[in-house]
Design an enzyme around this catalytic site. Structure first.
Site, PDB file in Angstrom:
ATOM      1  N   ASP A  73      -8.256  -3.330  -7.162  1.00 30.34           N
ATOM      2  CA  ASP A  73      -7.536  -2.837  -5.722  1.00 30.34           C
ATOM      3  C   ASP A  73      -8.751  -2.526  -4.892  1.00 30.34           C
ATOM      4  OD1 ASP A  73      -4.814  -2.409  -3.982  1.00 30.34           O
ATOM      5  OD2 ASP A  73      -6.281  -0.795  -3.705  1.00 30.34           O
TER       6      ASP A  73
ATOM      7  N   SER B  41       0.830  -1.153   0.007  1.00 35.95           N
ATOM      8  CA  SER B  41       0.035   0.244   0.077  1.00 35.95           C
ATOM      9  C   SER B  41       0.768   1.400   0.164  1.00 35.95           C
ATOM     10  CB  SER B  41      -0.971  -0.047   1.214  1.00 35.95           C
ATOM     11  OG  SER B  41      -2.096   0.907   1.009  1.00 35.95           O
TER      12      SER B  41
ATOM     13  N   HIS C 260      -6.239  -6.296  -1.295  1.00 34.70           N
ATOM     14  CA  HIS C 260      -5.448  -5.255  -0.872  1.00 34.70           C
ATOM     15  C   HIS C 260      -4.656  -5.539  -0.103  1.00 34.70           C
ATOM     16  CE1 HIS C 260      -4.192  -0.983  -0.861  1.00 34.70           C
ATOM     17  NE2 HIS C 260      -4.103  -0.941   0.570  1.00 34.70           N
TER      18      HIS C 260
END
Ligand SMILES: *[C@@H]1O[C@H](CO)[C@@H](O)[C@H](O)[C@H]1NC(C)=O
Length: 463
Positions: free
Chosen positions: A293, A197, A360
């Site tokens: 995502d 991330s 994610h």
């Protein structure tokens, strides 16, 4: 005739099993926001994960390398052993960004802005696991999780005295690397910089700097997990993520640390987007990303601010509730992702694993990294794909066909029911991005074996 019918049936099964989804297994409370907290934490597993203690970087303060609130930055290190004792894996922690004085000030009161609030121990799972059966290629390496407390992907360098904010991400990165070099990393014969991330974006930004720490003889590569943040148009035609990144870049003066190869033809905010960086990274880089995502769907494509009437709420919280035009919007997004990595994927040293999932951060969680039912592309789980690429056992450029063809996904499903979140009370955790996250998984059961066949037969039926 019979064969063709059988193939058709299999094809249909693949299709159907990809759509059917979801028995929610787990609920975590999380402030998604730009803090996207517990999205990355692992579901309970039968084996107790290794817990690794937090070390504060004592020498950091004198270098000006401090968290938003001025406290020392920190990391968790589990030493390598045996054949892995001269190999180093650095994982940059993620956790959104702060783009205004207000939400940076709020962040000072969280573990993402102050080591006063960081967990004293963290579980090492997925790519950080110390068990060969959970992490076949990196389990005995020196493994480090560098904590994220600057709010700008380890890349800012400024301050705001009135609000007593330190924006020292770049200095934290440098101080941490210096500390780890002194702890043995300078003798590394191989090293991998990873991150998920906001940490996945950081691993792209710092990849070449990381490589330059080592002599040419050291094998150095980088892995970005869920770091492919796209400069995309949201569901109301706005640029939610670009606006947010613009705030991060200007507030924290991130442009000081972005590559001139980008800044010489694009504005600083554009140069914080990986699509304008990845083709110019010189060090071998692996991009692991879900094509849909989950964080970008939630916070960039269909955030509440771009969907004031909540028309996307159902679809956003569970992709099984999307209608055909909403799915088409996500397909366009996938196409933009594939477009953004075209030049990047032309280089033989790079790697790709773009699966058509609503996920994610798939390298930190055990269930997505390496488990009996973890996501597959070309019949290979993520851990083995990354390992094959790192050790040059095989080139890996795996791009999934479009949704709903993948029934190995572990999809993240969001529950917008705000009553489920007891913890949202700060200015940054209010109505906009407070959500409870439910972990769910496409039903696979008996479809598993059909899926195996599909892998081999689909190319035949499609061609
Ligand atoms: C899908 O849902 C959106 C939002 O509610 C709506 O605007 C759109 O017309 C719907 N499309 C179809 C094909 O039903």
């Amino acid at each position: 005739m019979k064969l063709i019918f059988a193939i058709r049936l299999l094809y249909y099964s693949c299709f159907v099993s990809g759509i059917v989804s979801s028995g929610s297994e787990r609920r975590t409370q999380t402030v998604l926001s730009y803090l996207e907290n517990d999205v990355v934490s692992s579901p309970p597993s039968s084996a107790k994960p290794l817990m690794v203690g937090l070390t504060l970087i004592q020498g950091a303060a004198s270098k000006g390398a401090v968290c938003l609130d001025g406290t020392l930055p920190g990391y968790h290190l589990h030493p390598g052993s045996g054949s892995g004792s001269s190999s180093w894996l650095i994982q940059l922690e993620g956790g959104g960004w702060c783009n205004t004085i207000r939400n940076c000030v709020y962040r000072k009161t969280t573990r993402r802005g102050s080591s006063n609030y960081m967990e004293k121990q963290l579980p090492f799972t997925g790519i950080l696991s110390n068990k060969a059966e959970e992490n076949p290629d990196f389990f005995n390496w020196n493994r480090v999780k560098l904590r994220y407390c600057d709010g700008a992907s380890f890349s800012g360098d400024s301050q705001n005295e009135a609000a007593q904010l330190n924006f020292r991400g770049q200095k934290i990165w440098l101080a941490a690397m210096e500390e780890l070099m002194s702890k043995g990393m300078k003798k590394a014969n191989q090293a991998l910089l990873s991150g998920c991330s906001a940490g996945g974006l950081a691993s792209i930004i710092h990849c070449d700097e990381f490589q330059e720490l080592f002599p040419q003889s050291t094998k150095v590569k980088c892995l970005s997990d869920a770091g492919l943040f796209l400069d995309a148009v949201d569901v109301s035609g706005g640029h939610t993520l670009r606006n947010m990144f613009g705030g991060v870049v200007s507030l924290q003066e991130v442009q000081k640390n972005l590559p001139s190869t980008c800044l010489n033809h694009l504005d600083p905010t554009s140069c914080f987007f990986p699509q304008n960086l990845v083709a110019n990274v010189k060090t071998p880089l692996f991009l692991l990303n879900a094509a849909y995502d989950a964080w970008q769907v939630q916070a960039s494509l269909a955030p509440p601010s771009a969907d004031p009437n909540g028309l996307w709420s159902d679809c956003k919280s569970n992709h099984a509730h999307c209608n055909s035009s909403q799915i088409q919007f996500f397909q366009d997004f996938r196409n933009q992702i594939l477009n953004a990595i075209k030049d990047f994927s032309g280089s033989s040293q790079n790697g790709l694993f773009i699966n058509s999932c609503f996920a994610h951060c798939q390298s930190e969680r055990q269930d997505t990294w390496f488990a009996d039912d973890s996501p597959l592309l070309r019949n290979k789980p993520i851990a083995l794909s990354v390992g094959d690429w790192f050790f040059d056992r095989e080139g890996v450029k795996a791009i999934d066909c479009a949704y709903p063809c993948d029934n190995t996904c572990h999809n993240l499903v969001l529950n917008d029911d705000s009553s489920a979140t007891g913890s949202g009370s700060g200015p940054d955790s209010g109505s906009e991005f407070t959500s409870a996250m439910i972990y769910s998984q496409s039903i696979r059961l008996t479809f598993t074996h059909i899926y195996m066949l599909c892998i081999f037969l689909l190319p035949i039926t499609c061609s």
